[in-house]
Scaffold this active site. Structure first.
Site, PDB file in Angstrom:
ATOM      1  N   LYS A   1      17.683 145.312  41.274  1.00 45.31           N
ATOM      2  CA  LYS A   1      16.443 144.519  41.203  1.00 45.31           C
ATOM      3  C   LYS A   1      16.675 143.263  40.356  1.00 45.31           C
ATOM      4  O   LYS A   1      17.679 143.167  39.642  1.00 45.31           O
ATOM      5  CB  LYS A   1      15.326 145.378  40.603  1.00 45.31           C
ATOM      6  CG  LYS A   1      15.600 145.832  39.168  1.00 45.31           C
ATOM      7  CD  LYS A   1      14.666 146.966  38.751  1.00 45.31           C
ATOM      8  CE  LYS A   1      14.957 147.389  37.319  1.00 45.31           C
ATOM      9  NZ  LYS A   1      14.238 148.623  36.946  1.00 45.31           N
TER      10      LYS A   1
ATOM     11  N   TYR B   1      16.584 119.314  16.781  1.00 49.14           N
ATOM     12  CA  TYR B   1      15.116 119.279  16.755  1.00 49.14           C
ATOM     13  C   TYR B   1      14.588 119.935  15.490  1.00 49.14           C
ATOM     14  O   TYR B   1      15.030 121.023  15.105  1.00 49.14           O
ATOM     15  CB  TYR B   1      14.540 120.023  17.958  1.00 49.14           C
ATOM     16  CG  TYR B   1      14.673 119.270  19.266  1.00 49.14           C
ATOM     17  CD1 TYR B   1      14.072 118.030  19.431  1.00 49.14           C
ATOM     18  CD2 TYR B   1      15.378 119.821  20.322  1.00 49.14           C
ATOM     19  CE1 TYR B   1      14.192 117.351  20.642  1.00 49.14           C
ATOM     20  CE2 TYR B   1      15.498 119.156  21.525  1.00 49.14           C
ATOM     21  CZ  TYR B   1      14.903 117.910  21.678  1.00 49.14           C
ATOM     22  OH  TYR B   1      15.019 117.245  22.859  1.00 49.14           O
TER      23      TYR B   1
HETATM   24  C1  LIG Z   1      15.175 149.550  36.489  1.00 52.38           C
HETATM   25  C2  LIG Z   1      15.152 150.984  36.855  1.00 52.38           C
HETATM   26  C3  LIG Z   1      16.299 151.774  36.739  1.00 52.38           C
HETATM   27  C4  LIG Z   1      17.573 151.285  36.099  1.00 52.38           C
HETATM   28  O1  LIG Z   1      17.426 151.290  34.691  1.00 52.38           O
HETATM   29  P1  LIG Z   1      18.664 150.950  33.716  1.00 52.38           P
HETATM   30  O2  LIG Z   1      18.115 151.220  32.370  1.00 52.38           O
HETATM   31  O3  LIG Z   1      18.952 149.499  33.927  1.00 52.38           O
HETATM   32  O4  LIG Z   1      19.774 151.812  34.118  1.00 52.38           O
HETATM   33  C5  LIG Z   1      16.235 153.074  37.208  1.00 52.38           C
HETATM   34  N1  LIG Z   1      15.096 153.570  37.743  1.00 52.38           N
HETATM   35  C6  LIG Z   1      13.970 152.839  37.834  1.00 52.38           C
HETATM   36  C7  LIG Z   1      12.743 153.453  38.430  1.00 52.38           C
HETATM   37  C8  LIG Z   1      13.946 151.532  37.388  1.00 52.38           C
HETATM   38  O5  LIG Z   1      12.822 150.821  37.476  1.00 52.38           O
END
Ligand SMILES: *Cc1c(COP(=O)(O)O)cnc(C)c1O
Length: 358
Positions: free
Chosen positions: A35, A254
């Protein structure tokens, strides 16, 4: 010569990290979580390197379409499911499987006249208290799903809330509750994120869902990625574009927040918050110049940062700089910026070109 910012993506490190997942959870299939543009690494490119994963997980329909258009034939799971009936009707076309976490989705499935069945993951809430059906609802929801014409295979999923802390007892409670829910159902089950994979072997079940560990950052508090045998996949690089000699009392950047305590060389690196470097990185955040650590000084600008070169008086314009990655864990930079590696990676802007190496 173009502006020297690059996010190098190390394909070999990525494959290595997947292998670490496989060795750590040898009896589980791997749903690689890609994702948020594969945590900022580039969705299509990452999926094509992770060809040995058994499935991919994304947060939106659009992310799934990117994968299909890139030729990815693996099962693809939508972690939040579909967002309306219109999307639901397109799931079969793309052969996406869907999480079902609420009654609205369940009712839409019950009304759906799909020609070919959609595989679903019934999402149970075992203590995260975010999304999913509470354990008492699970048997009834399962029965309803199994009666739906539109539904193919049903699997069971839940998510761990505190697995990054090895000492937190809540994870044991979540594992026990999930085990109890799964007992006797004969469904494939999935509970573990990266922290579950690394720190909670009882959470592995049939499918693990690693995200952050694939990208080579540590999912567990108090353990570096290196200790866990993970290799950083993204190395954010740039170059020194100026080395200026400042006088004692000069204020840098800055707000003039950083005042030179003596006559000194100040390096300027072409990287800034417009390239994904955190604006809130505090003074003394390490930066690698020619592979050696020097401290960040002054405020982070949109396109530039300044570094203290007193320790590297030989540094010159054009010298290579690493902001995080190989030799400088992204977790460490995140800590200096009051955030976590997940955020730094996931919000990497398009502006920093992703360049695959190895
Ligand atoms: C993002 C997500 C993961 C992966 O999590 P990590 O901590 O990056 O391994 C797994 N399951 C779900 C439902 C998620 O939303």
């Amino acid at each position: 010569m173009t502006r020297p910012v690059r996010a190098l993506i190390d394909a070999q490190a990525l494959r290595h990290n997947l292998k670490q997942v496989r060795e750590t959870a040898p009896n589980s299939k791997v749903m690689a979580v890609v994702k948020a543009d594969a945590y900022g690494h580039g969705l299509a490119a990452i999926a094509n390197i992770l060809i040995e994963a058994h499935a991919f997980a994304v947060a939106s329909f659009d992310e799934g379409v990117v994968l299909r258009n890139a030729g990815v034939a693996h099962p693809i799971c939508l972690l939040e499911g579909f967002f309306d009936a219109q999307e639901l009707n397109l799931l079969t076309h793309y052969r996406f499987s869907s999480v079902v976490h609420n009654l609205v989705q369940l009712k839409q499935l019950e009304r759906c006249q799909s020609s070919s069945p959609i595989d679903v993951w019934l999402k149970a809430d075992t203590g995260m208290n975010r999304i999913g059906f509470v354990p008492d609802e699970v048997p009834d929801v399962l029965a309803r799903l199994q009666k739906c014409n539109a539904v193919g295979r049903v699997r069971l999923m839940s998510h761990l809330a505190r697995a990054d802390d090895r000492t937190d007892k809540v994870t044991n409670d979540q594992i026990a509750l999930f085990t109890q829910l799964a007992a006797g159902l004969e469904l494939e089950c999935s509970l573990a994120n990266s922290a579950g994979v690394v720190a909670w072997p009882q959470s592995h079940f049939d499918w693990v869902r690693p995200g952050i560990m694939l990208y080579g950052a540590s999912p567990v508090e108090g353990h570096s990625a290196a200790e866990l045998g993970l290799h950083p996949v993204m190395t954010l690089t740039s170059e020194l574009i100026a080395v200026n000699h400042r006088s004692k009392g000069d204020c840098v950047g800055y707000g003039g927040e950083w005042v030179c305590p003596e006559d000194m060389p100040v390096g300027v690196v072409a990287i800034g918050y417009g390239d994904g470097y955190p604006r809130l990185a505090s003074a003394l955040t390490p930066v690698l110049v020619n592979g050696e650590r020097v401290p960040l000084i002054g405020r982070v600008s949109m396109d530039m940062i300044t570094v203290d070169l007193r320790g590297r008086p030989d540094a010159q314009v054009g010298d290579p700089v690493v902001l995080w990655g190989q030799g400088l864990p992204v977790e460490e930079i995140a800590a200096h910026a009051g955030t976590i590696a997940y955020e730094l990676l996931a919000r990497m802007p398009k502006r920093a070109p992703r360049v695959q190496i190895n």
